[in-house]
Design a protein around this motif. Sequence first.
Motif, PDB file in Angstrom:
ATOM      1  N   GLN A  52     -29.091 -14.362 -15.264  1.00  8.24           N
ATOM      2  CA  GLN A  52     -27.638 -14.314 -15.230  1.00  8.24           C
ATOM      3  C   GLN A  52     -27.147 -12.867 -15.276  1.00  8.24           C
ATOM      4  O   GLN A  52     -27.841 -11.974 -15.768  1.00  8.24           O
ATOM      5  CB  GLN A  52     -27.044 -15.095 -16.413  1.00  8.24           C
ATOM      6  N   GLN A  53     -25.913 -12.680 -14.789  1.00  7.74           N
ATOM      7  CA  GLN A  53     -25.324 -11.347 -14.755  1.00  7.74           C
ATOM      8  C   GLN A  53     -25.045 -10.835 -16.165  1.00  7.74           C
ATOM      9  O   GLN A  53     -24.429 -11.514 -16.990  1.00  7.74           O
ATOM     10  CB  GLN A  53     -24.008 -11.385 -13.965  1.00  7.74           C
ATOM     11  N   ALA A  54     -25.514  -9.610 -16.444  1.00  9.24           N
ATOM     12  CA  ALA A  54     -25.231  -8.913 -17.693  1.00  9.24           C
ATOM     13  C   ALA A  54     -25.055  -7.440 -17.338  1.00  9.24           C
ATOM     14  O   ALA A  54     -25.132  -7.055 -16.162  1.00  9.24           O
ATOM     15  CB  ALA A  54     -26.350  -9.128 -18.708  1.00  9.24           C
ATOM     16  N   TYR A  55     -24.806  -6.608 -18.360  1.00  2.81           N
ATOM     17  CA  TYR A  55     -24.516  -5.204 -18.090  1.00  2.81           C
ATOM     18  C   TYR A  55     -25.187  -4.299 -19.114  1.00  2.81           C
ATOM     19  O   TYR A  55     -25.481  -4.699 -20.248  1.00  2.81           O
ATOM     20  CB  TYR A  55     -22.999  -4.945 -18.113  1.00  2.81           C
ATOM     21  N   LEU A  56     -25.404  -3.052 -18.705  1.00  2.00           N
ATOM     22  CA  LEU A  56     -25.857  -1.976 -19.577  1.00  2.00           C
ATOM     23  C   LEU A  56     -24.903  -0.798 -19.411  1.00  2.00           C
ATOM     24  O   LEU A  56     -24.238  -0.655 -18.374  1.00  2.00           O
ATOM     25  CB  LEU A  56     -27.278  -1.536 -19.216  1.00  2.00           C
ATOM     26  N   ALA A  57     -24.850   0.043 -20.434  1.00  2.72           N
ATOM     27  CA  ALA A  57     -24.048   1.256 -20.345  1.00  2.72           C
ATOM     28  C   ALA A  57     -24.705   2.338 -21.188  1.00  2.72           C
ATOM     29  O   ALA A  57     -25.222   2.070 -22.276  1.00  2.72           O
ATOM     30  CB  ALA A  57     -22.619   1.014 -20.825  1.00  2.72           C
TER      31      ALA A  57
END
Length: 255
Positions: free
Chosen positions: A88-93
């Motif tokens: 599933q779509q997730a994010y990092l920063a």
Amino acid sequence: MSLSLRAGLLTAALFSGAACAHFQELIPQSDTLTPQSGGQVQLSLTFTHPMERGPAMAMGQPVQFGVVGPQGRQDLLERLTSTGVDGQQAYLADYRVTRPGDYLFYLEPAPYWEPGEGKMIIHYTKVVVEGFGALEGWDQPVGLPVEIEPLSRPYSLWRGNLFQGLVRHQGEPVPFAEVEVEWRNDGSVTPPSDGYVTQVIKADANGVFSYAMPRSGWWGFAALLEAEQPMTNPQGEPVPVELGGLIWVHARDMN
């Protein structure tokens, strides 16, 4: 086993699965930065079930992502990079701390449609990272519609410490607000029954809640309210909206 009993158990199982608590994670590599560790920190943004270790749910493009720190407020939306968790779509920063102080990272995710519960979900989430020993700024508000104001410093906590927070909606305390609590399971704990997955506590008449964290690791606190106005689901139908104010805090063992 009778057909009716099987049907009842299946219904209960389906209901239990649909009722699993959703938590928007906003997890830094560490809640404390030192000259030895350096100022680089990576944050992971995942919409999931922390105690059950998933499954993750797809995140849409966040509406807001930023930080409030010694330099003021910074918009960090352009620093988000796409990643996948459980397919599933997730994010990092990535972010570099250059000045001593406390850094309040915050997120407004895209509304999430939960068909099992028949509602949209928006969890306004924050986490505080302490930079280089300044130890100040952690209690300032971010200004989210639903927000937990920490009454205990939300970092440098030992396992067993009592964490206290004040639930606010549009800046005002919320008497008797319901707060869900989950530990971000590292795989070392198997809950003995469903009731142990999500702890549920209520704030007092002043909107204040308390919880003693029994294990080291990341703990999520989610104050849940129902929005006054409905939203439209993907089928174009008006549905209720769950607003959450989340804060993540980390506890350590006294080694």
